[in-house]
Scaffold this motif. Structure first.
Motif, mmCIF file in Angstrom:
data_model
loop_
_atom_site.group_PDB
_atom_site.id
_atom_site.type_symbol
_atom_site.label_atom_id
_atom_site.label_comp_id
_atom_site.label_asym_id
_atom_site.label_seq_id
_atom_site.Cartn_x
_atom_site.Cartn_y
_atom_site.Cartn_z
ATOM 1 N N ILE A 135 0.837 -1.202 0.000
ATOM 2 C CA ILE A 135 0.000 0.000 0.000
ATOM 3 C C ILE A 135 0.871 1.251 0.000
ATOM 4 C CG2 ILE A 135 -2.000 -1.084 1.073
ATOM 5 C CD1 ILE A 135 -1.132 0.134 3.716
ATOM 6 N N GLU A 136 0.303 2.314 -0.561
ATOM 7 C CA GLU A 136 0.982 3.606 -0.654
ATOM 8 C C GLU A 136 -0.070 4.693 -0.513
ATOM 9 O OE1 GLU A 136 3.241 6.292 -4.114
ATOM 10 O OE2 GLU A 136 2.426 4.303 -4.564
ATOM 11 N N GLU A 137 0.178 5.677 0.343
ATOM 12 C CA GLU A 137 -0.771 6.780 0.482
ATOM 13 C C GLU A 137 -0.543 7.782 -0.639
ATOM 14 O OE1 GLU A 137 -2.784 9.835 3.708
ATOM 15 O OE2 GLU A 137 -1.336 8.327 4.381
ATOM 16 N N LEU A 138 -1.631 8.172 -1.297
ATOM 17 C CA LEU A 138 -1.596 9.139 -2.383
ATOM 18 C C LEU A 138 -2.060 10.506 -1.890
ATOM 19 C CD1 LEU A 138 -3.233 6.967 -5.209
ATOM 20 C CD2 LEU A 138 -0.794 7.308 -4.756
ATOM 21 N N PRO A 139 -1.845 11.567 -2.678
ATOM 22 C CA PRO A 139 -2.366 12.886 -2.284
ATOM 23 C C PRO A 139 -3.882 12.855 -2.129
ATOM 24 C CG PRO A 139 -0.759 13.105 -4.047
ATOM 25 C CD PRO A 139 -1.024 11.631 -3.906
ATOM 26 N N PRO A 140 -4.454 13.695 -1.259
ATOM 27 C CA PRO A 140 -5.909 13.720 -1.056
ATOM 28 C C PRO A 140 -6.656 14.073 -2.345
ATOM 29 C CG PRO A 140 -4.767 14.920 0.677
ATOM 30 C CD PRO A 140 -3.750 14.642 -0.382
ATOM 31 N N TRP A 141 -7.951 13.749 -2.342
ATOM 32 C CA TRP A 141 -8.824 13.954 -3.503
ATOM 33 C C TRP A 141 -10.029 14.772 -3.057
ATOM 34 C CZ3 TRP A 141 -9.217 12.852 -8.695
ATOM 35 C CH2 TRP A 141 -10.493 12.811 -9.254
ATOM 36 N N ARG A 142 -10.416 15.767 -3.861
ATOM 37 C CA ARG A 142 -11.616 16.563 -3.569
ATOM 38 C C ARG A 142 -12.807 15.967 -4.299
ATOM 39 N NH1 ARG A 142 -12.442 19.813 0.474
ATOM 40 N NH2 ARG A 142 -13.700 21.231 -0.789
ATOM 41 N N GLN A 154 -1.537 -2.650 -4.129
ATOM 42 C CA GLN A 154 -1.162 -3.669 -5.106
ATOM 43 C C GLN A 154 -1.463 -5.020 -4.472
ATOM 44 O OE1 GLN A 154 0.041 -2.871 -8.242
ATOM 45 N NE2 GLN A 154 -0.215 -5.029 -8.765
ATOM 46 N N LEU A 155 -2.450 -5.728 -5.025
ATOM 47 C CA LEU A 155 -2.912 -6.976 -4.445
ATOM 48 C C LEU A 155 -2.140 -8.152 -5.032
ATOM 49 C CD1 LEU A 155 -6.700 -6.132 -4.655
ATOM 50 C CD2 LEU A 155 -5.183 -5.797 -2.714
ATOM 51 N N PRO A 156 -1.829 -9.167 -4.224
ATOM 52 C CA PRO A 156 -0.998 -10.284 -4.691
ATOM 53 C C PRO A 156 -1.779 -11.229 -5.601
ATOM 54 C CG PRO A 156 -1.760 -10.713 -2.474
ATOM 55 C CD PRO A 156 -2.209 -9.312 -2.806
ATOM 56 N N PRO A 157 -1.094 -11.993 -6.447
ATOM 57 C CA PRO A 157 -1.774 -12.959 -7.327
ATOM 58 C C PRO A 157 -2.557 -14.007 -6.554
ATOM 59 C CG PRO A 157 0.491 -12.596 -8.039
ATOM 60 C CD PRO A 157 0.365 -11.920 -6.710
ATOM 61 N N SER A 158 -2.169 -14.282 -5.320
ATOM 62 C CA SER A 158 -2.869 -15.289 -4.522
ATOM 63 C C SER A 158 -4.241 -14.818 -4.059
ATOM 64 C CB SER A 158 -2.030 -15.659 -3.289
ATOM 65 O OG SER A 158 -1.784 -14.509 -2.486
ATOM 66 N N LEU A 159 -4.512 -13.522 -4.175
ATOM 67 C CA LEU A 159 -5.792 -12.964 -3.767
ATOM 68 C C LEU A 159 -6.618 -12.696 -5.018
ATOM 69 C CD1 LEU A 159 -7.422 -11.927 -1.299
ATOM 70 C CD2 LEU A 159 -6.427 -9.679 -1.733
ATOM 71 N N ILE A 160 -7.654 -13.501 -5.252
ATOM 72 C CA ILE A 160 -8.489 -13.333 -6.444
ATOM 73 C C ILE A 160 -9.224 -12.008 -6.356
ATOM 74 C CG2 ILE A 160 -10.289 -14.350 -7.867
ATOM 75 C CD1 ILE A 160 -7.758 -16.029 -7.623
ATOM 76 N N ASN A 161 -9.073 -11.194 -7.385
ATOM 77 C CA ASN A 161 -9.682 -9.874 -7.369
ATOM 78 C C ASN A 161 -10.055 -9.462 -8.779
ATOM 79 O OD1 ASN A 161 -10.234 -7.065 -6.375
ATOM 80 N ND2 ASN A 161 -9.179 -7.878 -4.574
ATOM 81 N N LEU A 162 -10.837 -8.375 -8.878
ATOM 82 C CA LEU A 162 -11.237 -7.879 -10.185
ATOM 83 C C LEU A 162 -10.130 -7.074 -10.846
ATOM 84 C CD1 LEU A 162 -14.913 -6.804 -9.392
ATOM 85 C CD2 LEU A 162 -14.099 -8.950 -10.382
ATOM 86 N N ALA A 163 -9.163 -6.581 -10.052
ATOM 87 C CA ALA A 163 -8.021 -5.838 -10.575
ATOM 88 C C ALA A 163 -6.913 -5.892 -9.535
ATOM 89 C CB ALA A 163 -8.394 -4.397 -10.877
#
Length: 235
Positions: A135-142, A154-163
């Motif tokens: 995980i990485e913190e990004l600048p805030p969003w309005r 960034q999710l690992p290949p072992s975790l089934i996800n949509l992206a």
């Protein structure tokens, strides 16, 4: 990371989460993505039961209450209500088909999609604390005169996800309000709100998925996916 700690605390805390192992939801899932595939009412008013530790969800009452569908990373099944196997698919995946058919036209792919979606919705933000999630913190969003803090995961290949890469947005109360990622060749934004406390775990009970414009803003219509959680039990 401070933002992730705040988000986990706002949803009930890691200690409470770790004391639980299973969930049961009463929910409906719909939207134009389902309707365009010919399944406008397949997941209306269903029960979802699953594990909070491993990716598995069983839906009871799909196809008008006549069948059940089960999601696990290595297999999808469709069964009668009394457990008789009707169809199965091993090692499922979701991708935009090249033959012109809809990605969710087959009910097995529909069960896979809903299983992945609901499990990951329900376990966020806790799953972001896994040691194999970067995980990485990004600048805030309005957003609509509000400032939302953001985490890129960034999710690992072992975790089934949509992206594999997703961006999570959290409001001033550290509650998740939006998630961005690619879906079937498009960029989408999942909005979540109406958070409620079930057995010490705070869950957004309404979710809506919209297309994104190039500047990151969302297009109000069509609503690709619409999720409503009526009740939840954790144990």
């Amino acid at each position: 990371m401070a933002l992730l700690d705040d988000a986990i605390d706002a949803c009930g805390g890691l200690a409470r989460w770790n004391s639980l192992s299973r969930f049961t939801l009463h929910l409906s899932v719909g939207g134009t993505l389902f309707a365009d595939a010919g399944h406008a009412r397949e997941f209306k008013d269903v029960t979802a039961e699953g594990s909070m530790r491993t990716q598995s969800v069983r839906f009871t009452g799909i196809t008008g209450g006549e069948q059940s569908g089960a999601f696990a990373p290595d297999a999808i099944t469709i069964e009668t209500i009394d457990g008789q196997m009707l169809r199965t698919l091993s090692n499922p995946s979701l991708s935009a088909p090249s033959n012109g058919t809809h990605a969710l036209a087959d009910e097995l792919h529909l069960v896979f999609f809903c299983g992945v979606q609901i499990w990951n919705y329900l376990t966020t933000p806790f799953l972001l604390a896994r040691p194999d999630v970067a995980i990485e913190e990004l600048p805030p969003w309005r957003e609509n005169n509000e400032t939302w803090r953001r985490l890129r995961a960034q999710l690992p290949p072992s975790l089934i996800n949509l992206a594999s890469e997703q961006v999570f947005y959290f409001d001033e109360n550290a509650l998740q309000r939006r998630t961005d990622h690619d879906l079937l060749g498009a960029r989408v934004a999942h909005y979540s709100w109406a958070h409620d406390n079930f057995d010490g775990i705070v869950v957004p009970t309404l979710r809506r998925t919209l297309m994104q414009q190039p500047d990151g803003s969302a297009i109000a219509k069509p609503v690709l996916i619409d999720v409503e959680i009526f009740d939840a039990v954790f144990e």
